[in-house]
Structure formats: C-alpha cells, structure tokens
Motif scaffolding. Structure first.
Motif, PDB file in Angstrom:
ATOM      1  N   ARG A   1       0.834  -1.201   0.000  1.00  8.70           N
ATOM      2  CA  ARG A   1       0.000   0.000   0.000  1.00  8.70           C
ATOM      3  C   ARG A   1       0.876   1.262   0.000  1.00  8.70           C
ATOM      4  O   ARG A   1       0.624   2.212  -0.753  1.00  8.70           O
ATOM      5  CB  ARG A   1      -0.904  -0.020   1.240  1.00  8.70           C
TER       6      ARG A   1
ATOM      7  N   ALA B   1       2.340   1.611  -3.320  1.00  6.15           N
ATOM      8  CA  ALA B   1       1.338   2.108  -4.272  1.00  6.15           C
ATOM      9  C   ALA B   1       1.085   3.590  -4.061  1.00  6.15           C
ATOM     10  O   ALA B   1       0.989   4.370  -5.021  1.00  6.15           O
ATOM     11  CB  ALA B   1       0.039   1.311  -4.126  1.00  6.15           C
ATOM     12  N   VAL B   2       0.964   3.969  -2.779  1.00  2.29           N
ATOM     13  CA  VAL B   2       0.753   5.390  -2.482  1.00  2.29           C
ATOM     14  C   VAL B   2       1.944   6.206  -2.958  1.00  2.29           C
ATOM     15  O   VAL B   2       1.788   7.282  -3.574  1.00  2.29           O
ATOM     16  CB  VAL B   2       0.492   5.586  -0.970  1.00  2.29           C
TER      17      VAL B   2
ATOM     18  N   ALA C   1       3.979   5.431  -5.337  1.00  3.17           N
ATOM     19  CA  ALA C   1       3.963   5.448  -6.805  1.00  3.17           C
ATOM     20  C   ALA C   1       2.927   6.447  -7.310  1.00  3.17           C
ATOM     21  O   ALA C   1       3.185   7.193  -8.277  1.00  3.17           O
ATOM     22  CB  ALA C   1       3.660   4.049  -7.342  1.00  3.17           C
ATOM     23  N   ILE C   2       1.754   6.458  -6.649  1.00  2.00           N
ATOM     24  CA  ILE C   2       0.717   7.424  -7.042  1.00  2.00           C
ATOM     25  C   ILE C   2       1.204   8.843  -6.821  1.00  2.00           C
ATOM     26  O   ILE C   2       1.003   9.739  -7.652  1.00  2.00           O
ATOM     27  CB  ILE C   2      -0.586   7.143  -6.273  1.00  2.00           C
ATOM     28  N   ARG C   3       1.871   9.054  -5.684  1.00  7.20           N
ATOM     29  CA  ARG C   3       2.400  10.386  -5.390  1.00  7.20           C
ATOM     30  C   ARG C   3       3.435  10.804  -6.444  1.00  7.20           C
ATOM     31  O   ARG C   3       3.424  11.930  -6.949  1.00  7.20           O
ATOM     32  CB  ARG C   3       3.053  10.422  -4.005  1.00  7.20           C
ATOM     33  N   ASP C   4       4.319   9.847  -6.752  1.00  3.14           N
ATOM     34  CA  ASP C   4       5.339  10.154  -7.761  1.00  3.14           C
ATOM     35  C   ASP C   4       4.681  10.470  -9.112  1.00  3.14           C
ATOM     36  O   ASP C   4       5.069  11.407  -9.805  1.00  3.14           O
ATOM     37  CB  ASP C   4       6.314   8.983  -7.919  1.00  3.14           C
ATOM     38  N   GLU C   5       3.677   9.642  -9.456  1.00  4.50           N
ATOM     39  CA  GLU C   5       2.990   9.855 -10.738  1.00  4.50           C
ATOM     40  C   GLU C   5       2.244  11.199 -10.734  1.00  4.50           C
ATOM     41  O   GLU C   5       2.289  11.946 -11.707  1.00  4.50           O
ATOM     42  CB  GLU C   5       2.017   8.694 -10.991  1.00  4.50           C
ATOM     43  N   ALA C   6       1.590  11.471  -9.595  1.00  2.00           N
ATOM     44  CA  ALA C   6       0.865  12.735  -9.486  1.00  2.00           C
ATOM     45  C   ALA C   6       1.828  13.925  -9.553  1.00  2.00           C
ATOM     46  O   ALA C   6       1.555  14.948 -10.198  1.00  2.00           O
ATOM     47  CB  ALA C   6       0.059  12.760  -8.191  1.00  2.00           C
TER      48      ALA C   6
ATOM     49  N   ARG D   1      -3.274  14.534   4.087  1.00  2.88           N
ATOM     50  CA  ARG D   1      -3.793  13.240   4.539  1.00  2.88           C
ATOM     51  C   ARG D   1      -3.963  13.311   5.994  1.00  2.88           C
ATOM     52  O   ARG D   1      -4.531  12.965   6.799  1.00  2.88           O
ATOM     53  CB  ARG D   1      -2.829  12.087   4.210  1.00  2.88           C
TER      54      ARG D   1
END
Length: 182
Positions: free
Chosen positions: A135, A138-139, A141-146, A182
């Motif tokens: 998790r 994933a978070v 990775a999402i942060r990096d992508e965002a 968050r």
C-alpha cells in the motif's frame, strides 16, 4: 498237620459215640473250639496280619497322597494368588502407561496447536506487513505519478523547461503538501 490229625481223632471219637443229633458232646465241642482257634490262628497269621500290614501301607500311601494333594493345592492357591497379584500389577502398570500416553498426547496436541496458532499469527502479521508495504509503495507510486503529472502540467503551463533540480524540488514540495493533507 498236627492240628488236622488231632481234629480227625476228635471227629473219630465223636463218631464212635452213638449220639443223637440234639445231644451235646463235650469232645465234639472241644474239637470244634480247637478247630476254630486253629483256623483263627491261621487266619490271623497268614491272612489278617499281612492284610493289616497291606492296609496300613495303603492307608499310609493314601495319607501321603492326601498330604501331597493338600500341599499341591496350597501351592496352586499360592501360585493363583501370585498370578492374580501379577495380573493386577500388570493392569495397574498398563493403566499408568495409558494415562501417561494420554497425557503425552494431550501435551503434544497442545504444543502443536500453540505452534499452529503462532504460525498463523506470524503469517497474518507477515501478510499485514506485506499489504502495508505494498500500500505504501502504491501510495508512493501514485504520489510520484501525481507529482510528475503536476510538474508536466506546470511545465506545460509555463511553457518553459524546468531543470532536473527544479523538477525534483517541485515534486518533493508537492509530495509534502499531499502528505500534509492526509
């Protein structure tokens, strides 16, 4: 042999006298008494005494046999009592062994149950840690992508090139802002 001869003489003398069948003759009576005594003596000497000895021997043998039988019976009863005691001891030992085996089996069952519970707990904790790590990955990775998307959008809006150092700084600031929300 003399007794037979004397008996014959008494009988001859008795026959010589003329007697009637119902008269009492002393000579005949004495001859009969002597004959009876002689017969008794002979019977005693040759029949009753040996027969008595045989009967005494037989009685002694029977008595010995009875004593032997009593002793054998006493020994048999003693052996039976010993066998019963041995059997009872064997039953008691078997019961103790069975009880020990049951206790050992119960202890082994408890130990295996405890190991299974520990293994289950460990696997559950490991699965939770893996889930938590995935998790977080994933978070991240999402942060990096965002962050990359935000930088691209900002770059597109500004229409200018941002250096790699600026891009990293902007991404770090964005991540920090997202983490604070968050």
């Amino acid at each position: 042999m003399e007794w037979a001869a004397s008996s014959a003489m008494f009988l001859a003398a008795a026959e010589g006298a003329a007697q009637t069948p119902l008269q009492f003759n002393v000579v005949t009576f004495l001859a009969q008494v002597i004959n009876v005594l002689i017969v008794l003596y002979l019977l005693t000497r040759f029949l009753f005494k040996p027969l008595g000895e045989v009967l005494q021997k037989r009685e002694a043998e029977v008595s010995e046999s009875l004593d032997g039988a009593r002793q054998a019976r006493a020994e048999a009863e003693k052996l039976r009592d010993e066998m019963r005691a041995s059997l009872e001891e064997a039953r008691r030992r078997a019961q103790q062994e069975l009880q020990r085996a049951l206790e050992a089996a119960e202890q082994e069952r408890q130990r295996r149950l405890k190991l299974a519970e520990e293994e289950t707990r460990r696997m559950l904790e490991q699965a939770r840690a893996e889930i938590r790590m995935e998790r977080e990955q994933a978070v991240a990775a999402i942060r990096d992508e965002a962050a990359a998307l935000a930088v691209d959008a900002a770059q597109h809006l500004l229409r200018r090139n941002i250096s790699d150092d600026d891009q990293r700084r902007l991404a770090r600031e964005f991540i920090e802002q997202v983490g604070e929300r968050r």
